[in-house]
Every structure is written in C-alpha cells, then in structure tokens.
Design a protein around this motif. Structure first.
Motif, PDB file in Angstrom:
ATOM      1  N   GLU A   1     -20.881   5.993 120.650  1.00  0.00           N
ATOM      2  CA  GLU A   1     -20.508   7.119 119.789  1.00  0.00           C
ATOM      3  C   GLU A   1     -20.987   6.898 118.364  1.00  0.00           C
ATOM      4  N   ALA A   2     -20.905   5.654 117.875  1.00  0.00           N
ATOM      5  CA  ALA A   2     -21.377   5.342 116.526  1.00  0.00           C
ATOM      6  C   ALA A   2     -22.881   5.566 116.428  1.00  0.00           C
TER       7      ALA A   2
ATOM      8  N   GLU B   1     -27.255  11.623 114.638  1.00  0.00           N
ATOM      9  CA  GLU B   1     -27.017  12.987 114.152  1.00  0.00           C
ATOM     10  C   GLU B   1     -27.123  13.049 112.629  1.00  0.00           C
ATOM     11  N   GLN B   2     -26.621  12.023 111.949  1.00  0.00           N
ATOM     12  CA  GLN B   2     -26.729  11.980 110.488  1.00  0.00           C
ATOM     13  C   GLN B   2     -28.183  11.853 110.058  1.00  0.00           C
TER      14      GLN B   2
ATOM     15  N   VAL C   1     -24.660   7.665 118.288  1.00  0.00           N
ATOM     16  CA  VAL C   1     -24.881   9.113 118.332  1.00  0.00           C
ATOM     17  C   VAL C   1     -24.600   9.723 116.969  1.00  0.00           C
ATOM     18  N   ASP C   2     -23.475   9.340 116.343  1.00  0.00           N
ATOM     19  CA  ASP C   2     -23.151   9.851 115.017  1.00  0.00           C
ATOM     20  C   ASP C   2     -24.225   9.480 113.999  1.00  0.00           C
ATOM     21  N   GLU C   3     -24.719   8.243 114.087  1.00  0.00           N
ATOM     22  CA  GLU C   3     -25.767   7.787 113.170  1.00  0.00           C
ATOM     23  C   GLU C   3     -27.050   8.591 113.387  1.00  0.00           C
TER      24      GLU C   3
ATOM     25  N   HIS D   1     -17.326   3.052 121.973  1.00  0.00           N
ATOM     26  CA  HIS D   1     -17.304   3.245 120.530  1.00  0.00           C
ATOM     27  C   HIS D   1     -18.685   2.998 119.920  1.00  0.00           C
TER      28      HIS D   1
END
Length: 167
Positions: free
Chosen positions: A6-7, A13-14, A9-11, A3
């Motif tokens: 993934e957080a 990407e943002q 990676v999402d950060e 998790h």
C-alpha cells in the motif's frame, strides 16, 4: 507485507500526480494523439485502397475494409477534437471521447493486422509481435521518463538527487 505494498502504491500515485502536473504535459499528449490519429488515417487509406476495386474479398481483406470503415471516421472525429483541445489548451475529459479513442485504435490495429495477413499470414503475425514489442518499448521509455521527470521536479536544485544516467 500488505502495508508495504500500500505504501508503494501511495508513493507511485504521488509520483504520478506530481509528474502529471508538469507544465505543457497535457498539450504534449494532445499533440501526440493528433499525430497518431492522422497516421492511422493515412495507413487506413493506403491499406484499403487496393480493396476498393477488387471483385471479391477474402476474409482477411474483408476484415481490413470493415475495420477501417469504422476506424477512419472515428479517427477523423478525434483529429477534430484534438485540434479543439489544442486551441483550448486542455483535454476534453469526455468519457465518449475516451471510448472513441479505444474503439478507433482497436479497429485501426485490427485493420492493419488483417491487411498484412491478407498479403501473408507471416506478415500478420509479424505485425502482432512487433506491436506488442513496440508497446513494451514505449511503456519502458515512458515510465523511465515519468520517474526521471518526477525526481527532477522534486529535487530542490533540479538535479533529481541521483547520478543515475542509464537508459
């Protein structure tokens, strides 16, 4: 643990999405590509010139000539595309253009290494090692600017919320 990754990676990407929307960024990429393509054409012309009148070519000079015979026309086409992109104020987004970019730069790089290798293998190795270092330096600087620009753009007062001034 998954998790957290993934957080992150999402950060990331943002951050990338915010950074890539900066005004004028796409035009700067177009300008940089145009300079690179023109420079590689110039290097190719200079490096191939002595081989045009040679009566025979060794392996490294043959690789140099063949590589630039592929790269130079592709680079010339890419220069024309980047001029049109600059006029239209956005990148083409064509998959064929993306493939041509990769192929042209690969063959230009191959031609440069082979040309230096023709002079002496140490120069060929030197170009290879220096190129890897140059990519690392560019990546480090680019990434640093990207995240700095994202922080600056995301802070309400433009300060970036940090006193971080290291290089």
């Amino acid at each position: 643990m998954q998790h957290d990754r993934e957080a992150t990676v999402d950060e990331d990407e943002q951050k990338w999405a915010a950074w890539s929307r900066r005004p004028g960024l796409e035009q700067e990429w177009i300008r940089q590509n145009n300079v690179m393509y023109g420079g590689l054409i110039g290097i190719g012309i200079v490096m191939v010139q002595p081989f045009l009148t040679a009566t025979s070519l060794d392996v490294s000079s043959l690789i140099c000539v063949v590589a630039f015979s592929i790269a130079i026309p592709l680079l010339a086409g890419l220069v024309l595309v980047t001029h049109q992109e600059a006029f239209e104020r956005h990148a083409s987004g064509s998959k064929l253009v993306t493939i041509a970019q990769s192929v042209a730069v690969f063959f230009a790089f191959t031609g440069i290494v082979a040309g230096f290798w023709h002079v002496t293998w140490m120069a060929g190795v030197g170009v290879l090692v220096a190129s890897v270092l140059a990519v690392a330096v560019h990546s480090a600087g680019y990434t640093r600017l990207m995240y700095r620009g994202t922080r600056d753009a995301s802070a309400p007062d433009g300060s970036g919320g940090s006193d971080d001034t290291e290089a």
